[in-house]
Design a protein around this motif. Structure first.
Motif, PDB file in Angstrom:
ATOM      1  N   MET A  53       0.833  -1.213   0.000  1.00 34.43           N
ATOM      2  CA  MET A  53       0.000   0.000   0.000  1.00 34.43           C
ATOM      3  C   MET A  53       0.867   1.264   0.000  1.00 34.43           C
ATOM      4  O   MET A  53       0.593   2.218  -0.715  1.00 34.43           O
ATOM      5  N   LEU A  54       1.937   1.259   0.836  1.00 38.41           N
ATOM      6  CA  LEU A  54       2.819   2.423   0.892  1.00 38.41           C
ATOM      7  C   LEU A  54       3.530   2.643  -0.437  1.00 38.41           C
ATOM      8  O   LEU A  54       3.751   3.786  -0.849  1.00 38.41           O
ATOM      9  N   THR A  55       3.890   1.545  -1.109  1.00 37.99           N
ATOM     10  CA  THR A  55       4.529   1.668  -2.428  1.00 37.99           C
ATOM     11  C   THR A  55       3.583   2.306  -3.428  1.00 37.99           C
ATOM     12  O   THR A  55       3.974   3.180  -4.217  1.00 37.99           O
ATOM     13  N   TYR A  56       2.338   1.891  -3.374  1.00 36.48           N
ATOM     14  CA  TYR A  56       1.338   2.452  -4.285  1.00 36.48           C
ATOM     15  C   TYR A  56       1.146   3.943  -4.041  1.00 36.48           C
ATOM     16  O   TYR A  56       1.147   4.745  -4.978  1.00 36.48           O
ATOM     17  N   VAL A  57       1.015   4.323  -2.755  1.00 39.10           N
ATOM     18  CA  VAL A  57       0.833   5.739  -2.426  1.00 39.10           C
ATOM     19  C   VAL A  57       2.072   6.546  -2.812  1.00 39.10           C
ATOM     20  O   VAL A  57       1.964   7.662  -3.335  1.00 39.10           O
ATOM     21  N   GLY A  58       3.264   5.994  -2.571  1.00 38.75           N
ATOM     22  CA  GLY A  58       4.491   6.701  -2.929  1.00 38.75           C
ATOM     23  C   GLY A  58       4.593   6.963  -4.424  1.00 38.75           C
ATOM     24  O   GLY A  58       4.996   8.055  -4.847  1.00 38.75           O
ATOM     25  N   ARG A  59       4.238   5.983  -5.227  1.00 37.51           N
ATOM     26  CA  ARG A  59       4.269   6.182  -6.683  1.00 37.51           C
ATOM     27  C   ARG A  59       3.256   7.222  -7.126  1.00 37.51           C
ATOM     28  O   ARG A  59       3.534   8.015  -8.035  1.00 37.51           O
ATOM     29  N   ARG A  60       2.106   7.218  -6.485  1.00 40.87           N
ATOM     30  CA  ARG A  60       1.099   8.216  -6.847  1.00 40.87           C
ATOM     31  C   ARG A  60       1.573   9.631  -6.503  1.00 40.87           C
ATOM     32  O   ARG A  60       1.322  10.576  -7.241  1.00 40.87           O
ATOM     33  N   LEU A  61       2.289   9.761  -5.364  1.00 41.09           N
ATOM     34  CA  LEU A  61       2.802  11.072  -4.979  1.00 41.09           C
ATOM     35  C   LEU A  61       3.882  11.553  -5.944  1.00 41.09           C
ATOM     36  O   LEU A  61       3.963  12.753  -6.250  1.00 41.09           O
ATOM     37  N   LEU A  62       4.721  10.643  -6.433  1.00 38.72           N
ATOM     38  CA  LEU A  62       5.750  11.036  -7.400  1.00 38.72           C
ATOM     39  C   LEU A  62       5.140  11.515  -8.712  1.00 38.72           C
ATOM     40  O   LEU A  62       5.665  12.431  -9.354  1.00 38.72           O
ATOM     41  N   VAL A  63       4.053  10.909  -9.105  1.00 43.19           N
ATOM     42  CA  VAL A  63       3.384  11.321 -10.346  1.00 43.19           C
ATOM     43  C   VAL A  63       2.796  12.720 -10.210  1.00 43.19           C
ATOM     44  O   VAL A  63       2.672  13.452 -11.203  1.00 43.19           O
ATOM     45  N   LEU A  64       2.464  13.132  -8.983  1.00 39.57           N
ATOM     46  CA  LEU A  64       1.828  14.431  -8.785  1.00 39.57           C
ATOM     47  C   LEU A  64       2.735  15.598  -9.154  1.00 39.57           C
ATOM     48  O   LEU A  64       2.247  16.643  -9.592  1.00 39.57           O
ATOM     49  N   LEU A  65       4.038  15.451  -8.970  1.00 42.04           N
ATOM     50  CA  LEU A  65       4.949  16.576  -9.196  1.00 42.04           C
ATOM     51  C   LEU A  65       4.911  17.079 -10.635  1.00 42.04           C
ATOM     52  O   LEU A  65       4.675  18.276 -10.868  1.00 42.04           O
ATOM     53  N   PRO A  66       5.131  16.229 -11.656  1.00 37.24           N
ATOM     54  CA  PRO A  66       5.015  16.745 -13.029  1.00 37.24           C
ATOM     55  C   PRO A  66       3.600  17.178 -13.392  1.00 37.24           C
ATOM     56  O   PRO A  66       3.413  18.103 -14.178  1.00 37.24           O
ATOM     57  N   VAL A  67       2.603  16.510 -12.787  1.00 37.94           N
ATOM     58  CA  VAL A  67       1.220  16.898 -13.065  1.00 37.94           C
ATOM     59  C   VAL A  67       0.954  18.313 -12.564  1.00 37.94           C
ATOM     60  O   VAL A  67       0.336  19.136 -13.253  1.00 37.94           O
ATOM     61  N   LEU A  68       1.425  18.632 -11.355  1.00 41.13           N
ATOM     62  CA  LEU A  68       1.233  19.975 -10.799  1.00 41.13           C
ATOM     63  C   LEU A  68       1.954  21.032 -11.621  1.00 41.13           C
ATOM     64  O   LEU A  68       1.440  22.139 -11.825  1.00 41.13           O
ATOM     65  N   PHE A  69       3.143  20.699 -12.118  1.00 45.03           N
ATOM     66  CA  PHE A  69       3.857  21.650 -12.976  1.00 45.03           C
ATOM     67  C   PHE A  69       3.081  21.905 -14.264  1.00 45.03           C
ATOM     68  O   PHE A  69       2.916  23.049 -14.694  1.00 45.03           O
ATOM     69  N   PHE A  70       2.601  20.847 -14.869  1.00 45.83           N
ATOM     70  CA  PHE A  70       1.818  20.991 -16.096  1.00 45.83           C
ATOM     71  C   PHE A  70       0.547  21.795 -15.846  1.00 45.83           C
ATOM     72  O   PHE A  70       0.158  22.633 -16.658  1.00 45.83           O
ATOM     73  N   ILE A  71      -0.079  21.557 -14.694  1.00 39.62           N
ATOM     74  CA  ILE A  71      -1.296  22.293 -14.346  1.00 39.62           C
ATOM     75  C   ILE A  71      -1.004  23.782 -14.219  1.00 39.62           C
ATOM     76  O   ILE A  71      -1.779  24.624 -14.678  1.00 39.62           O
ATOM     77  N   SER A  72       0.120  24.134 -13.598  1.00 39.01           N
ATOM     78  CA  SER A  72       0.458  25.553 -13.438  1.00 39.01           C
ATOM     79  C   SER A  72       0.663  26.228 -14.784  1.00 39.01           C
ATOM     80  O   SER A  72       0.243  27.377 -14.982  1.00 39.01           O
ATOM     81  N   VAL A  73       1.293  25.518 -15.717  1.00 33.45           N
ATOM     82  CA  VAL A  73       1.513  26.085 -17.055  1.00 33.45           C
ATOM     83  C   VAL A  73       0.179  26.287 -17.770  1.00 33.45           C
ATOM     84  O   VAL A  73      -0.091  27.350 -18.342  1.00 33.45           O
TER      85      VAL A  73
END
Length: 330
Positions: A1-21
């Motif tokens: 479960m922690l591995t799954y949550v960790g991977r989801r959090l890593l995906v958020l970083l580029p998504v947030l950058f793209f959202i800001s643009v």
């Protein structure tokens, strides 16, 4: 479960950058900028347009710079200093405007979300296990009405009922004497006394929709072979429903968090206008109308981030409900 949550959090970083643009590009799409919008508004009102003053405003806000430079300054101040810039029309910082509106908006959103779930969950389960009963027909009819009737119309009806039969206005979140006062127990109680109206108005359509979703999915599960086999072995009906079909039927139920949260925080702009709610919805509408790019961009960015956060919460809940979601990431 922690591995799954960790991977989801890593995906958020580029998504947030793209959202800001994308957020910054969206507010640049209409022709012109705040200065040209201000000039057109002054001309329509018969006022004098001072070109030197407009040029000074353009230079002051950096509107004559390339778009990518404006974006870098905006996002850099947000990331490094937590500074969302200045609102052109309000002549004050965007952070102070958000500090005034966002807490009330989040409070309203959370209250509405809890109301939606608390009401939709038991009714959805009841209408599924008591299919074609009198209660099922009644709640189904009310559900169709809730989905069909616009929220702003419900708001207008409640305002009329409150004024005609209760002798009080149901608009806003505070009584006039508490609007500008400091927070105390009296103001908190006054907020709670006004909060139920927008909660009911904003939660009606969502509640009706979730009832339909939960009922349909639970009905589908109740007729599957594993449920029929468990019932044939004499398993208690209530335990059977809660332990197996209901858990599977909740999957689409919890997945709605991703879109319900930002929709509620946006304040249902029309409803917020009708009820005079001091939320971010009318603020975003005014910012888009006046092309107040830092205020509009910040609000769009916040709503987008809430969508990402809501999606993360949905994914975690889905992984908890359905082990297959966790297993595919191992």
């Amino acid at each position: 479960m922690l591995t799954y949550v960790g991977r989801r959090l890593l995906v958020l970083l580029p998504v947030l950058f793209f959202i800001s643009v994308v957020s910054f590009i969206i507010i640049q799409l209409p022709p012109g900028d705040y200065v040209t919008s201000l000039m057109a508004r002054l001309e329509s009102q018969g006022g004098n347009v001072d070109s030197a003053q407009l040029q000074a405003l353009t230079e002051q806000y950096g509107l004559d710079e390339p778009i990518f430079m404006q974006y870098l300054r905006w996002i850099g101040n947000i990331v490094l200093h937590g500074d969302f810039g200045m609102s052109f029309s309000a002549k004050q910082s965007v952070s102070s405007l958000l500090a005034d509106r966002l807490p009330l908006t989040v409070t309203l959103a959370v209250a509405t979300l809890l109301f939606t779930w608390v009401v939709a969950f038991p009714i959805g389960v009841y209408t599924a296990v008591r299919q074609y009963s009198a209660g099922d027909y009644i709640f189904t009819t009310l559900g169709f009405i809730g989905v069909a009737v616009p929220n702003f119309l419900i708001a207008l009806v409640l305002m009329w009922v409150g004024l005609k039969y209760l002798g009080q206005s149901v608009g806003g979140l505070f009584s006039p004497e508490y609007v500008d006062s400091a927070w105390n127990l009296g103001k908190l109680l006054d907020l709670l006394s006004h909060l139920w109206v927008p909660v009911v108005v904003l939660g009606t359509a969502g509640t009706a929709g979730l009832i339909r979703v939960l009922r349909a999915n639970l009905l589908d599960e109740l007729h599957k072979p594993y449920v029929v086999a468990a019932r044939a072995r004499g398993m208690n009906e209530r335990r059977l429903t809660i332990k197996y079909p209901l858990r599977v039927a909740l999957i689409p139920f919890v997945s709605t968090v991703g879109w319900v949260l930002p929709m509620l925080v946006s304040g249902e702009v029309i409803v917020a206008q009708v009820l005079s709610l001091p939320t971010t919805g009318p603020l975003l509408l005014d910012a888009l109308t006046s092309q107040d790019m830092y205020l509009a961009g910040s609000l769009i960015l916040i709503l987008s981030v809430l969508t990402v956060i809501g999606t993360l919460i949905s994914d975690v809940l889905l992984a908890w409900l359905d082990p297959r979601v966790r297993l595919q990431y191992h």
